[in-house]
Design a protein around this motif. Structure first.
Motif, PDB file in Angstrom:
ATOM      1  N   ASP A 145      96.126  54.924 117.990  1.00  0.00           N
ATOM      2  CA  ASP A 145      95.245  55.676 117.097  1.00  0.00           C
ATOM      3  C   ASP A 145      95.510  57.170 117.285  1.00  0.00           C
ATOM      4  N   PRO A 146      95.420  57.971 116.227  1.00  0.00           N
ATOM      5  CA  PRO A 146      95.866  59.372 116.293  1.00  0.00           C
ATOM      6  C   PRO A 146      95.171  60.209 117.364  1.00  0.00           C
ATOM      7  N   LEU A 147      93.874  60.038 117.566  1.00  0.00           N
ATOM      8  CA  LEU A 147      93.178  60.882 118.533  1.00  0.00           C
ATOM      9  C   LEU A 147      93.656  60.603 119.949  1.00  0.00           C
ATOM     10  N   THR A 148      93.821  59.332 120.299  1.00  0.00           N
ATOM     11  CA  THR A 148      94.294  58.995 121.643  1.00  0.00           C
ATOM     12  C   THR A 148      95.772  59.333 121.806  1.00  0.00           C
ATOM     13  N   ALA A 149      96.577  58.960 120.840  1.00  0.00           N
ATOM     14  CA  ALA A 149      98.026  59.128 120.956  1.00  0.00           C
ATOM     15  C   ALA A 149      98.435  60.593 121.062  1.00  0.00           C
ATOM     16  N   ASN A 150      97.654  61.500 120.472  1.00  0.00           N
ATOM     17  CA  ASN A 150      98.024  62.919 120.458  1.00  0.00           C
ATOM     18  C   ASN A 150      97.387  63.724 121.579  1.00  0.00           C
ATOM     19  N   ALA A 167      88.213  63.656 111.850  1.00  0.00           N
ATOM     20  CA  ALA A 167      87.346  62.577 112.293  1.00  0.00           C
ATOM     21  C   ALA A 167      88.007  61.218 112.105  1.00  0.00           C
ATOM     22  N   SER A 168      87.873  60.357 113.097  1.00  0.00           N
ATOM     23  CA  SER A 168      88.394  58.999 112.985  1.00  0.00           C
ATOM     24  C   SER A 168      87.496  58.177 112.054  1.00  0.00           C
ATOM     25  N   PRO A 169      88.070  57.397 111.139  1.00  0.00           N
ATOM     26  CA  PRO A 169      87.242  56.587 110.243  1.00  0.00           C
ATOM     27  C   PRO A 169      86.612  55.375 110.922  1.00  0.00           C
ATOM     28  N   MET A 170      87.157  54.993 112.084  1.00  0.00           N
ATOM     29  CA  MET A 170      86.665  53.813 112.797  1.00  0.00           C
ATOM     30  C   MET A 170      86.625  54.109 114.297  1.00  0.00           C
ATOM     31  N   TYR A 171      85.723  53.420 114.998  1.00  0.00           N
ATOM     32  CA  TYR A 171      85.731  53.495 116.449  1.00  0.00           C
ATOM     33  C   TYR A 171      85.713  52.084 117.027  1.00  0.00           C
ATOM     34  N   ALA A 172      86.008  51.987 118.323  1.00  0.00           N
ATOM     35  CA  ALA A 172      86.039  50.692 119.005  1.00  0.00           C
ATOM     36  C   ALA A 172      84.696  50.438 119.673  1.00  0.00           C
ATOM     37  N   VAL A 179      92.935  44.319 132.301  1.00  0.00           N
ATOM     38  CA  VAL A 179      93.359  43.497 133.438  1.00  0.00           C
ATOM     39  C   VAL A 179      94.330  42.420 132.967  1.00  0.00           C
ATOM     40  N   ASN A 180      93.958  41.697 131.920  1.00  0.00           N
ATOM     41  CA  ASN A 180      94.811  40.611 131.422  1.00  0.00           C
ATOM     42  C   ASN A 180      95.866  41.095 130.433  1.00  0.00           C
ATOM     43  N   ASN A 181      95.660  42.251 129.850  1.00  0.00           N
ATOM     44  CA  ASN A 181      96.637  42.828 128.917  1.00  0.00           C
ATOM     45  C   ASN A 181      96.815  44.302 129.262  1.00  0.00           C
ATOM     46  N   PRO A 182      97.604  44.602 130.302  1.00  0.00           N
ATOM     47  CA  PRO A 182      97.691  45.965 130.830  1.00  0.00           C
ATOM     48  C   PRO A 182      98.204  47.012 129.841  1.00  0.00           C
ATOM     49  N   LYS A 183      98.916  46.593 128.809  1.00  0.00           N
ATOM     50  CA  LYS A 183      99.475  47.561 127.861  1.00  0.00           C
ATOM     51  C   LYS A 183      98.526  47.873 126.697  1.00  0.00           C
ATOM     52  N   SER A 184      97.416  47.175 126.593  1.00  0.00           N
ATOM     53  CA  SER A 184      96.602  47.207 125.386  1.00  0.00           C
ATOM     54  C   SER A 184      95.977  48.571 125.116  1.00  0.00           C
ATOM     55  N   GLY A 185      95.925  48.918 123.819  1.00  0.00           N
ATOM     56  CA  GLY A 185      95.175  50.067 123.369  1.00  0.00           C
ATOM     57  C   GLY A 185      93.854  49.621 122.780  1.00  0.00           C
ATOM     58  N   ILE A 186      93.065  50.566 122.299  1.00  0.00           N
ATOM     59  CA  ILE A 186      91.781  50.207 121.713  1.00  0.00           C
ATOM     60  C   ILE A 186      91.979  49.557 120.343  1.00  0.00           C
ATOM     61  N   THR A 187      90.966  48.809 119.914  1.00  0.00           N
ATOM     62  CA  THR A 187      90.965  48.198 118.587  1.00  0.00           C
ATOM     63  C   THR A 187      89.758  48.722 117.817  1.00  0.00           C
ATOM     64  N   PRO A 188      89.923  49.772 117.022  1.00  0.00           N
ATOM     65  CA  PRO A 188      88.786  50.285 116.240  1.00  0.00           C
ATOM     66  C   PRO A 188      88.279  49.216 115.281  1.00  0.00           C
ATOM     67  N   ASP A 189      86.951  48.970 115.316  1.00  0.00           N
ATOM     68  CA  ASP A 189      86.407  47.868 114.533  1.00  0.00           C
ATOM     69  C   ASP A 189      85.084  48.205 113.840  1.00  0.00           C
ATOM     70  N   THR A 190      84.625  49.440 113.990  1.00  0.00           N
ATOM     71  CA  THR A 190      83.322  49.820 113.456  1.00  0.00           C
ATOM     72  C   THR A 190      83.435  51.146 112.714  1.00  0.00           C
ATOM     73  N   LYS A 191      82.832  51.210 111.550  1.00  0.00           N
ATOM     74  CA  LYS A 191      82.909  52.425 110.748  1.00  0.00           C
ATOM     75  C   LYS A 191      82.291  53.600 111.488  1.00  0.00           C
ATOM     76  N   HIS A 314      82.033  57.448 125.243  1.00  0.00           N
ATOM     77  CA  HIS A 314      82.318  56.120 125.785  1.00  0.00           C
ATOM     78  C   HIS A 314      82.547  55.048 124.737  1.00  0.00           C
ATOM     79  N   PHE A 315      82.449  55.382 123.455  1.00  0.00           N
ATOM     80  CA  PHE A 315      82.931  54.520 122.376  1.00  0.00           C
ATOM     81  C   PHE A 315      84.155  55.221 121.780  1.00  0.00           C
ATOM     82  N   PRO A 316      85.361  54.835 122.190  1.00  0.00           N
ATOM     83  CA  PRO A 316      86.561  55.551 121.773  1.00  0.00           C
ATOM     84  C   PRO A 316      86.897  55.312 120.302  1.00  0.00           C
TER      85      PRO A 316
END
Length: 342
Positions: A145-150, A167-172, A179-191, A314-316
């Motif tokens: 996501d642009p905010l984290t990646a930059n 402003a991000s259109p969605m947040y996670a 722990v089980n998926n060490p490479k994972s990034g966030i999944t924005p799912d809420t407007k 705390h909601f990225p």
């Protein structure tokens, strides 16, 4: 304002947990993050205060202070990036040698949550710019996501230049399973939508010099020697813009905190207030006070514009916010924040 050198390939990032450390189950994630930093051309120094969570901290206070001071005074270090926040960064503040730090080159302090306890203190006491941004353990190759990646790109902005974020259109609504998926990034799912709680008397802009962080921890620092907004406002005629985000305070506790800020005169020293998304759940009872009721009841009469639900906390994802930068925050149809490193 004293800006650390812009972060760029070749810069050295020191990693130490001056609040909470990481557990053995987080090791795979940490290695992914470390390798990602190295792949981008950064040099990495890993301190001894990284692992462990005993009594909420990574190591005894003497060890954490000693390592932090060694990194802060090391001229080869450009940034200090804890893995994440925690609970007890406040206890290191009285042990820092601020007269000694005044004699050294400023270093970036990066991260959010309890990291902001130290970051805002260095900005207030030493006039070192610092950064409220995604935590170290958020920065994997899959954090797209642009905010984290930059995040680190923004920290590479030359002194005297500026950068903007939208402003991000969605947040996670939840964090990834690192722990089980060490490479994972966030999944924005809420407007997501920035909003005015109190609009300016004219226009749709808040301007000033930026400072802020985790509301839960900074509430204990306002108008102490560690976070003197009155002194900052006198030093910078453009005024101060304060940003805060609620991690765990209940609506009742938040109301008490806001009144405490009123009693200390906090709102008389700032041009505007920016609030991130609250991560604290509302009480189950329909009769109980809610977060939005608490802020509406307590903040609509403080005499300054207030913007809410920004990408802070705390909601990225998280904006990269430079404590000390001159900021322009616009909210008409879409929220835009521009920061000038002067």
């Amino acid at each position: 304002m004293k800006y650390p050198n812009p972060l760029q390939p070749g810069s050295t990032i020191a990693i130490t947990a001056f609040s909470s450390g990481i557990a053995e189950k987080h090791e795979a994630r940490f290695q992914v993050v470390k390798e990602h930093l190295l792949a981008q051309g950064f040099k990495v120094v890993v301190g001894d205060c990284l692992y462990g969570q005993e009594k909420h901290v990574s190591a005894p206070i003497e060890q954490r202070v000693k390592e932090l001071m060694s990194f802060l005074t090391d001229e080869s270090i450009d940034a200090i990036f804890p893995p994440w926040g925690g609970e007890l960064a406040i206890e290191i503040l009285p042990y820092l040698d601020f007269p000694k730090l005044k004699q050294v080159r400023p270093k970036w302090i990066l991260g959010f949550s309890d990291v902001s306890t130290l970051a805002t203190t260095l900005t207030s006491k030493l006039r070192w710019a610092s950064a409220h941004c995604s935590n170290l353990m958020d920065l994997t190759p899959e954090a797209l996501d642009p905010l984290t990646a930059n995040t680190l790109k923004n920290l590479g902005t030359p002194i005297g230049a500026e950068f903007s974020q939208v402003a991000s259109p969605m947040y996670a609504s939840s964090w990834p399973d690192i722990v089980n998926n060490p490479k994972s990034g966030i999944t924005p799912d809420t407007k997501s939508c920035w909003k005015w709680l109190v609009k300016p008397t004219s226009g749709t802009v808040i301007k000033g010099r930026l400072i802020g962080g985790c509301w839960d921890t900074l509430s204990h620092l306002f108008e102490t020697e560690y976070l003197e907004l009155k002194a900052l406002s006198k030093s910078y005629p453009e005024g101060i813009v304060l940003y805060l985000e609620n991690a765990e305070m209940s609506p009742a506790e938040l109301t008490r905190t806001i009144f405490n800020m009123k009693f200390r005169g906090v709102f008389s020293h700032i041009n505007g207030l920016l609030l991130g998304r609250s991560a604290a759940p509302d009480p189950d009872s329909e009769q109980a006070l809610t977060y939005y009721e608490a802020i509406e009841n307590s903040l609509t009469n403080i005499g300054i514009p207030v913007m809410i639900d920004l990408d802070i906390g705390h909601f990225p994802p998280n904006l990269t916010l430079i404590n000390g930068a001159v900021v322009k925050v616009e909210l008409d149809d879409v929220g835009v924040i521009s920061q000038h490193l002067i």
